[in-house]
Enzyme design. Structure first.
Site, mmCIF file in Angstrom:
data_model
loop_
_atom_site.group_PDB
_atom_site.id
_atom_site.type_symbol
_atom_site.label_atom_id
_atom_site.label_comp_id
_atom_site.label_asym_id
_atom_site.label_seq_id
_atom_site.Cartn_x
_atom_site.Cartn_y
_atom_site.Cartn_z
ATOM 1 N N TYR A 126 0.858 -1.204 0.000
ATOM 2 C CA TYR A 126 0.000 0.000 0.000
ATOM 3 C C TYR A 126 0.888 1.247 0.000
ATOM 4 O O TYR A 126 0.659 2.193 -0.762
ATOM 5 C CB TYR A 126 -0.899 -0.021 1.237
ATOM 6 C CG TYR A 126 -1.670 1.264 1.487
ATOM 7 C CD1 TYR A 126 -2.768 1.606 0.694
ATOM 8 C CD2 TYR A 126 -1.314 2.125 2.528
ATOM 9 C CE1 TYR A 126 -3.481 2.774 0.925
ATOM 10 C CE2 TYR A 126 -2.027 3.297 2.763
ATOM 11 C CZ TYR A 126 -3.110 3.614 1.960
ATOM 12 O OH TYR A 126 -3.817 4.777 2.191
ATOM 13 N N LYS A 162 1.225 4.708 -2.497
ATOM 14 C CA LYS A 162 1.067 6.082 -2.012
ATOM 15 C C LYS A 162 2.365 6.884 -2.184
ATOM 16 O O LYS A 162 2.317 8.093 -2.436
ATOM 17 C CB LYS A 162 0.603 6.081 -0.555
ATOM 18 C CG LYS A 162 -0.821 5.574 -0.385
ATOM 19 C CD LYS A 162 -1.815 6.461 -1.135
ATOM 20 C CE LYS A 162 -3.255 6.120 -0.833
ATOM 21 N NZ LYS A 162 -4.213 7.028 -1.495
HETATM 22 N N1 LIG Z 1 -8.702 6.776 6.402
HETATM 23 C C1 LIG Z 1 -7.392 6.832 6.604
HETATM 24 O O1 LIG Z 1 -6.908 6.596 7.715
HETATM 25 C C2 LIG Z 1 -6.475 7.241 5.485
HETATM 26 C C3 LIG Z 1 -5.129 7.477 5.810
HETATM 27 C C4 LIG Z 1 -4.246 7.847 4.805
HETATM 28 C C5 LIG Z 1 -4.696 8.000 3.501
HETATM 29 N N2 LIG Z 1 -6.019 7.759 3.209
HETATM 30 C C6 LIG Z 1 -6.419 7.902 1.805
HETATM 31 O O2 LIG Z 1 -7.473 8.841 1.704
HETATM 32 C C7 LIG Z 1 -8.323 8.492 0.603
HETATM 33 C C8 LIG Z 1 -9.769 8.443 1.081
HETATM 34 O O3 LIG Z 1 -9.882 7.405 2.038
HETATM 35 P P1 LIG Z 1 -11.124 7.274 3.033
HETATM 36 O O4 LIG Z 1 -10.566 7.062 4.378
HETATM 37 O O5 LIG Z 1 -12.098 8.354 2.791
HETATM 38 O O6 LIG Z 1 -11.670 5.867 2.575
HETATM 39 P P2 LIG Z 1 -13.099 5.378 2.051
HETATM 40 O O7 LIG Z 1 -14.201 6.079 2.767
HETATM 41 O O8 LIG Z 1 -13.034 3.909 2.078
HETATM 42 O O9 LIG Z 1 -13.094 5.910 0.537
HETATM 43 C C9 LIG Z 1 -12.363 5.330 -0.466
HETATM 44 C C10 LIG Z 1 -13.251 5.328 -1.681
HETATM 45 O O10 LIG Z 1 -12.497 4.919 -2.825
HETATM 46 C C11 LIG Z 1 -13.420 4.423 -3.720
HETATM 47 N N3 LIG Z 1 -12.831 3.560 -4.730
HETATM 48 C C12 LIG Z 1 -12.054 2.465 -4.563
HETATM 49 N N4 LIG Z 1 -11.758 1.926 -5.739
HETATM 50 C C13 LIG Z 1 -12.349 2.706 -6.682
HETATM 51 C C14 LIG Z 1 -12.418 2.660 -8.090
HETATM 52 N N5 LIG Z 1 -11.835 1.695 -8.799
HETATM 53 N N6 LIG Z 1 -13.107 3.632 -8.723
HETATM 54 C C15 LIG Z 1 -13.734 4.608 -8.041
HETATM 55 N N7 LIG Z 1 -13.716 4.699 -6.689
HETATM 56 C C16 LIG Z 1 -13.041 3.759 -6.029
HETATM 57 C C17 LIG Z 1 -14.427 3.627 -2.890
HETATM 58 O O11 LIG Z 1 -15.611 3.690 -3.607
HETATM 59 P P3 LIG Z 1 -16.891 2.742 -3.405
HETATM 60 O O12 LIG Z 1 -17.746 3.520 -2.478
HETATM 61 O O13 LIG Z 1 -17.429 2.600 -4.767
HETATM 62 O O14 LIG Z 1 -16.382 1.442 -2.834
HETATM 63 C C18 LIG Z 1 -14.434 4.366 -1.570
HETATM 64 O O15 LIG Z 1 -15.612 5.090 -1.363
HETATM 65 C C19 LIG Z 1 -7.812 7.152 0.069
HETATM 66 O O16 LIG Z 1 -6.990 7.380 -1.046
HETATM 67 C C20 LIG Z 1 -6.964 6.622 1.220
HETATM 68 O O17 LIG Z 1 -5.937 5.775 0.761
HETATM 69 C C21 LIG Z 1 -6.912 7.391 4.172
#
Ligand SMILES: NC(=O)c1ccc[n+]([C@@H]2O[C@H](COP(=O)([O-])OP(=O)(O)OC[C@H]3O[C@@H](n4cnc5c(N)ncnc54)[C@H](OP(=O)(O)O)[C@@H]3O)[C@@H](O)[C@H]2O)c1
Length: 243
Positions: free
Chosen positions: A148, A152
């Site tokens: 992962y 990133k």
């Molecule tokens: N939460 C954390 O602690 C954290 C920390 C560091 C970085 N991030 C990054 O921040 C970003 C947002 O994360 P989040 O925490 O908000 O997670 P989240 O609520 O799980 O959102 C991620 C979204 O990505 C969408 N997705 C995945 N594959 C896709 C595809 N092929 N096409 C279109 N959409 C797709 C999913 O859509 P569906 O609804 O269709 O499944 C999901 O809603 C991500 O890039 C994550 O890596 C998060």
């Protein structure tokens, strides 16, 4: 102003979009492969903030569709929040390369594919902002999450380069490095380095745009935590088995 959230059901993306809706009365376009869920979110955004919100279909790994997707956007976005992302378990990726490949395709190749198209449009207009959600994970490889983290790290460097390319054109590129934010992506996981509340992450992203910042951590402590982690000597990291 029109804000496009790529990965429109991302909880962090939605928290940031809500700030734009509340503070700028921005129109919001949620682009998601789960159209029904995105439509429910647009209804809520419209109801709460009295703004126009719409949902459109988008799949980050359907690279061939990205040109048509972007050209079909009416109105075109002024701000893009790249929020889609996939987090597979490290062990699962070690055992099954297809999981690793899917994560790299979504987090890195999907981002490059769609942002190159958007960047050319913004560059030609000479305005706009691209906000990319990368991760602190990409700042140091660790045994618990290095696949992962690779996706990133690639995204962070890509956004650095894109910012450099677009700097003189008037287009803003912001790299967001969230720490642990409690969303569905990290459900069932814990953090050793503190938690950033979801609403705080949304506010930090909006503020970064408002202040014209280039790269931010979400949460007040993450900058210092990461300064420490980046500077741990490699020989010491190798002996820390719980990282
Ligand atoms: N939460 C954390 O602690 C954290 C920390 C560091 C970085 N991030 C990054 O921040 C970003 C947002 O994360 P989040 O925490 O908000 O997670 P989240 O609520 O799980 O959102 C991620 C979204 O990505 C969408 N997705 C995945 N594959 C896709 C595809 N092929 N096409 C279109 N959409 C797709 C999913 O859509 P569906 O609804 O269709 O499944 C999901 O809603 C991500 O890039 C994550 O890596 C998060």
């Amino acid at each position: 102003m029109v804000v496009l959230v790529l990965g429109g059901n991302s909880e962090i993306g939605l928290a940031a979009a809500e700030q734009f809706a509340e503070k700028e009365k921005a129109e919001i376009t949620l682009a998601s492969r789960n159209l029904k869920a995105a439509e429910n979110q647009t209804y809520e955004l419209g109801r709460k903030h009295g703004i126009v919100a719409r949902a459109v279909a988008f799949d980050a790994i359907d690279f061939e569709s990205h040109r048509e997707f972007y050209d079909s956007l009416h109105p075109r976005p002024d701000v893009i929040i790249l929020a889609f992302g996939v987090l597979e378990h490290q062990k699962a990726c070690e055992e099954d390369f297809r999981k690793a490949r899917h994560m790299l395709e979504a987090n890195l190749l999907g981002a490059i594919s769609i942002l190159e198209i958007a960047a050319a449009d913004f560059e030609q207009k000479g305005e706009g902002a691209i906000i990319g959600l990368s991760s602190v994970a990409g700042e140091r490889g660790r045994q618990s999450s290095y696949i992962y983290a690779s996706s990133k790290a690639g995204l962070t460097v890509y956004l650095d380069g894109l910012r450099h390319r677009l700097y003189e054109s008037g287009v803003q590129v912001i790299t967001v490095l969230p720490g642990f934010v409690p969303t569905k992506m990290v459900a069932g996981r814990t953090s050793k380095f503190g938690v950033t509340p979801l609403q705080q992450a949304g506010r930090d992203i909006y503020k970064a745009w408002k202040k014209g910042r280039h790269k931010i951590y979400t949460g007040s402590k993450m900058r210092w935590v990461m300064a420490l982690i980046r500077n741990i000597p490699e020989w010491m990291i190798l002996r820390m088995r719980n990282l």
